[in-house]
Structure formats: structure tokens, C-alpha cells
Design an enzyme around this catalytic site. Sequence first.
Site, PDB file in Angstrom:
ATOM      1  N   HIS A  50      -2.809  -2.968  -4.720  1.00 47.07           N
ATOM      2  CA  HIS A  50      -2.481  -1.618  -4.273  1.00 47.07           C
ATOM      3  C   HIS A  50      -1.023  -1.550  -3.824  1.00 47.07           C
ATOM      4  O   HIS A  50      -0.414  -2.551  -3.463  1.00 47.07           O
ATOM      5  CB  HIS A  50      -3.393  -1.209  -3.114  1.00 47.07           C
ATOM      6  CG  HIS A  50      -4.805  -0.973  -3.516  1.00 47.07           C
ATOM      7  ND1 HIS A  50      -5.748  -0.532  -2.628  1.00 47.07           N
ATOM      8  CD2 HIS A  50      -5.455  -1.113  -4.705  1.00 47.07           C
ATOM      9  CE1 HIS A  50      -6.910  -0.395  -3.239  1.00 47.07           C
ATOM     10  NE2 HIS A  50      -6.759  -0.757  -4.504  1.00 47.07           N
ATOM     11  N   GLU A  52       0.357  -0.261  -1.079  1.00 44.06           N
ATOM     12  CA  GLU A  52       0.635  -0.614   0.315  1.00 44.06           C
ATOM     13  C   GLU A  52       0.690  -2.125   0.508  1.00 44.06           C
ATOM     14  O   GLU A  52       1.571  -2.627   1.214  1.00 44.06           O
ATOM     15  CB  GLU A  52      -0.432  -0.025   1.257  1.00 44.06           C
ATOM     16  CG  GLU A  52      -0.518   1.478   1.224  1.00 44.06           C
ATOM     17  CD  GLU A  52      -1.570   2.019   0.265  1.00 44.06           C
ATOM     18  OE1 GLU A  52      -2.181   3.047   0.598  1.00 44.06           O
ATOM     19  OE2 GLU A  52      -1.784   1.424  -0.825  1.00 44.06           O
ATOM     20  N   CYS A  75      -6.624   3.122   1.566  1.00 46.99           N
ATOM     21  CA  CYS A  75      -8.059   2.856   1.462  1.00 46.99           C
ATOM     22  C   CYS A  75      -8.617   2.350   2.783  1.00 46.99           C
ATOM     23  O   CYS A  75      -7.953   1.638   3.526  1.00 46.99           O
ATOM     24  CB  CYS A  75      -8.349   1.887   0.322  1.00 46.99           C
ATOM     25  SG  CYS A  75      -7.630   0.243   0.459  1.00 46.99           S
ATOM     26  N   CYS A  85      -6.177  -1.352   2.661  1.00 47.41           N
ATOM     27  CA  CYS A  85      -4.781  -1.016   2.933  1.00 47.41           C
ATOM     28  C   CYS A  85      -4.598  -0.496   4.351  1.00 47.41           C
ATOM     29  O   CYS A  85      -3.591  -0.792   4.995  1.00 47.41           O
ATOM     30  CB  CYS A  85      -4.266  -0.022   1.901  1.00 47.41           C
ATOM     31  SG  CYS A  85      -4.101  -0.769   0.261  1.00 47.41           S
TER      32      CYS A  85
END
Length: 141
Positions: A50, A52, A75, A85
Amino acid sequence: MDDAAWMRRAIGLARRNVGLTGDNPSVGCVIVKDGAVLGEAVTAPGGRPHAEEQALAIAGAAARDATAYVTLEPCGERSSGAPSCSELLVAAGVARVAVASADASPLASGRGVLRLREAGIRTDLGLLAGEAAALYVGYRT
């Protein structure tokens, strides 16, 4: 630069991988402190890692007390069992997270923002939501 400019930078990152991230949406993340970018990333092709988590890895310890500009709500949990995240942002000690769009998934919506706020992180939702909306037209789950 101001909040809008930093979020536009994150939106630009997210646009790069729209349609390349499998079932996951393409998310842009820019981590900023004292007017300097500490780390920035977009969701990788295939959907992992992801944005982040990549941006935080680049920023390292410097992310403490920074602001993260994220195009979609971080998330709240991961199907893989890895830290979400939102958990990674809390662990990094960011001071603020600015989010363009809430997560549309009924399984995830609000969970990431709630975790951040419960940890005492200032979380602003809706920054340039209209500009980011086109990124997530097809994302519903």
C-alpha cells in the site's frame, strides 16, 4: 505549499496506477514535515504494498510529528493479518492525517479514521474529495 497542494500531489501519484492495482484502489500518500517531503508513494501494481506503508518506509523515523496526505482512508485492517495502514501511521507517530475520500467498502469504511482519532492523531476527512472522487468511481469493495 498548502494542504490543497500537498493533496493534489498525492492525487497525482494515485492517478499513475489506476487500473493496475487489482482489487485494491490506487492510493497516493505524501508525508510532509516543515514543508519538506519525507516520503511519497502510490499503491504498487497488483495492490501491494500500500502507498502509506511505502511512504512511511521511505520517511523512517522522520515521520514522527509529520502530516500524511492520503487520497483514500487508510485501511483499518488487512486480510493478510499484516498491520493495517492506520496502525502503521499510529506506530510512526504522525501528528496529522489528511484524507481526501472515505473508504467506500462497507467492511472498511470509517475503521481507519476511527483508529487514527482514537490514537490522538488529528484526522481531517474530505480534503479535495471532489478531485479525488474520480480515482474511486469503480472501487466499491
